[in-house]
Design an enzyme around this catalytic site. Structure first.
Site, PDB file in Angstrom:
ATOM      1  N   TRP A 132       0.810  -1.215   0.149  1.00  0.00           N
ATOM      2  CA  TRP A 132      -0.121   0.159  -0.089  1.00  0.00           C
ATOM      3  C   TRP A 132       0.700   1.123  -0.081  1.00  0.00           C
ATOM      4  O   TRP A 132       1.817   1.398   0.859  1.00  0.00           O
ATOM      5  CB  TRP A 132      -0.770   0.029   1.195  1.00  0.00           C
ATOM      6  CG  TRP A 132      -2.054   1.006   1.376  1.00  0.00           C
ATOM      7  CD1 TRP A 132      -2.663   1.584   0.457  1.00  0.00           C
ATOM      8  CD2 TRP A 132      -1.984   1.758   2.597  1.00  0.00           C
ATOM      9  NE1 TRP A 132      -3.306   2.632   0.812  1.00  0.00           N
ATOM     10  CE2 TRP A 132      -3.188   2.787   2.380  1.00  0.00           C
ATOM     11  CE3 TRP A 132      -1.349   1.830   3.848  1.00  0.00           C
ATOM     12  CZ2 TRP A 132      -3.582   3.729   3.227  1.00  0.00           C
ATOM     13  CZ3 TRP A 132      -1.818   2.747   4.945  1.00  0.00           C
ATOM     14  CH2 TRP A 132      -3.101   3.693   4.529  1.00  0.00           C
ATOM     15  N   ASP A 213      -1.187  -5.847   8.946  1.00  0.00           N
ATOM     16  CA  ASP A 213      -2.135  -4.871   8.541  1.00  0.00           C
ATOM     17  C   ASP A 213      -3.359  -5.755   8.208  1.00  0.00           C
ATOM     18  O   ASP A 213      -3.332  -6.645   7.324  1.00  0.00           O
ATOM     19  CB  ASP A 213      -1.569  -3.978   7.651  1.00  0.00           C
ATOM     20  CG  ASP A 213      -2.449  -2.736   7.080  1.00  0.00           C
ATOM     21  OD1 ASP A 213      -3.770  -2.974   7.576  1.00  0.00           O
ATOM     22  OD2 ASP A 213      -2.205  -1.770   6.285  1.00  0.00           O
ATOM     23  N   LYS A 248     -13.798  -0.866   5.646  1.00  0.00           N
ATOM     24  CA  LYS A 248     -14.381  -1.863   4.476  1.00  0.00           C
ATOM     25  C   LYS A 248     -15.447  -2.737   5.241  1.00  0.00           C
ATOM     26  O   LYS A 248     -16.635  -2.875   4.552  1.00  0.00           O
ATOM     27  CB  LYS A 248     -13.373  -2.609   3.772  1.00  0.00           C
ATOM     28  CG  LYS A 248     -11.926  -1.910   3.866  1.00  0.00           C
ATOM     29  CD  LYS A 248     -11.581  -0.757   2.971  1.00  0.00           C
ATOM     30  CE  LYS A 248     -10.198  -0.141   3.301  1.00  0.00           C
ATOM     31  NZ  LYS A 248      -9.833   0.894   2.341  1.00  0.00           N
TER      32      LYS A 248
HETATM   33  C1  LMR Z   1      -6.810   2.222  -0.787  1.00  0.00           C
HETATM   34  O1  LMR Z   1      -5.754   1.608  -0.544  1.00  0.00           O
HETATM   35  O2  LMR Z   1      -7.159   2.661  -1.774  1.00  0.00           O
HETATM   36  C2  LMR Z   1      -7.590   2.371   0.598  1.00  0.00           C
HETATM   37  O3  LMR Z   1      -6.915   1.785   1.675  1.00  0.00           O
HETATM   38  C3  LMR Z   1      -7.964   3.866   0.697  1.00  0.00           C
HETATM   39  C4  LMR Z   1      -6.702   4.666   1.146  1.00  0.00           C
HETATM   40  O4  LMR Z   1      -6.566   5.332   2.216  1.00  0.00           O
HETATM   41  O5  LMR Z   1      -5.499   4.533   0.297  1.00  0.00           O
END
Ligand code: LMR
Length: 399
Positions: A132, A213, A248
């Site tokens: 992420w 996570d 979510k």
């Molecule tokens: C995402 O990965 O799109 C979500 O977790 C929202 C974010 O805050 O990035």
């Protein structure tokens, strides 16, 4: 411009800015597959009946809105432990887990990052390649060095598990290893149960500090099943961190409902950790939000709300899987020579399409289909009304 003229302009966040660009796009047939938000088949963010009912109860009771304690609501913290580990897990019953309610799981990740910087100043954090986008920013923002370990295999759309194990086995002792407990963001590629078991001895022998996570619990195989990695590590006696989110799974994004738990060796250690975590929270935002706590603790502990929630999460997961099958079907028919099997094997909200940034740009500019430039697609933005159009646009762009 005198005082602040030297500031760098903010380049924007790769996910959130894209979502803003989508909102501004005037095209009526645009399709948002960028941000990790679950949309229903009508393209709306659902308001779950269990959440509405919990809120109705809260309104009826409507007491004074004092501050929560620094560590958050006691009923929510206890419900979170039971959700993650199971009510009878020895780590829960022995009180060796320190849990705080946090401002979303992002808030939990940041509190954990500040704690690590303070108490493990020599430890670096290692994240999967890729991860992420905000993981790196968050840990680097806390002053921690961030490295990567091999993860996604572009050739197969799967996992480089052997390379991952080898890399982890060579990390400096006490390194922090960020792991996605299920539904990996951005790739949708997860470890199997057997692979989690194989990981445990490596984590133990290198005295690594896993940091899990868990933002998509229930979107993989089910609420209980998606907690298996957490329980595997706890049962193996490892010390680890876990940030979890209800954004979510309860469709309560803006409520910022999350928690941070640290599994320790003993109750005494958990008390110490909780104390220092509280100090960290106080320095950051003092205490979390009372509304989020009311929703989460009611939905998790009241049997009728809990049953309705489990049903809703099951339905969301099955709808995403149905969209994966539709996308796979249309793409395979349009591009018979290519293997799109990864759409079926990847799990949760996201799939890594393997599309280049240029192809993603074309999708957006020519067809109004928004993906993150890494090629990440939020499959939960597909519906019966847009999946064929998306597949056709992708087939065109893939050539
Ligand atoms: C995402 O990965 O799109 C979500 O977790 C929202 C974010 O805050 O990035």
């Amino acid at each position: 411009m005198k005082t602040f003229g030297h500031l760098d302009p903010y380049a924007g966040d790769p996910i959130l800015s894209l979502n803003e660009a989508f909102q501004k796009d005037p095209r009526g047939d645009k399709i948002n597959l960028s941000i990790g938000i679950y949309f229903d088949d009508a393209g709306r963010i659902p308001v779950l009946a269990c959440v509405r009912d919990a809120e109705a109860q809260m309104l009826a009771e409507s007491g004074p809105k004092s501050y929560l304690p620094i560590e958050g609501s006691a009923p929510m913290r206890s419900a979170v432990q039971q959700l993650l580990f199971g009510a009878d897990h020895e780590a829960v019953t022995r009180g060796r887990i320190a849990t705080l309610q946090t401002v979303g799981s992002s808030g939990g990740l940041k509190v954990g990052a500040d704690f690590l910087k303070r108490w493990f100043p020599d430890s670096g954090v290692w994240v999967s390649d890729p991860t992420w986008d905000n993981h790196r920013a968050m840990f680097e923002g806390a002053g921690i060095t961030v490295g990567t370990y091999p993860y996604y295999d572009a050739a197969t759309g799967g996992l480089k598990f052997d390379a991952m194990l080898q890399a982890l086995a060579a990390l400096p002792r006490r390194s922090v290893v960020l792991l996605h407990a299920c539904c990996h963001n951005p790739t949708g590629v997860d470890l199997t149960a057997a692979q989690w078991q194989q990981l445990v001895p490596v984590l133990r022998e290198r005295e690594l500090l896993p940091y899990l996570d868990l933002a998509y619990q229930g979107y993989g195989d089910g609420i209980e099943q998606d907690a298996q990695a957490v329980r595997e590590l706890a049962s193996a006696g490892l010390t680890f961190f876990i940030a979890n989110s209800f954004s979510k799974s309860m469709s309560v994004y803006g409520e910022r409902a999350g928690a941070l738990s640290v599994v320790c060796d003993s109750r005494e250690e958990a008390d110490l950790v909780l104390g220092q975590m509280k100090a960290t929270v106080r320095r950051n935002y003092s205490s979390p939000a009372i509304h989020a706590a009311g929703i989460v603790s009611r939905v998790l502990t009241e049997p009728a709300l809990r049953a309705a929630w489990v049903g809703d999460v099951d339905a969301m997961r099955e709808r995403i899987k149905a969209m994966r099958r539709s996308l796979h079907g249309v793409l395979s028919a349009k591009r018979p020579g290519r293997d799109f099997g990864y759409f079926l094997s990847q799990r949760g909200m996201f799939s890594y399409t393997g599309m280049t940034p240029q192809q993603v740009d074309r999708l957006r500019d020519e067809f109004g289909v928004y993906l993150v430039r890494s090629g990440r697609m939020c499959v939960a933005g597909l519906n019966t009304g847009n999946v064929e159009r998306t597949a056709a646009a992708m087939a065109e762009v893939l050539g």
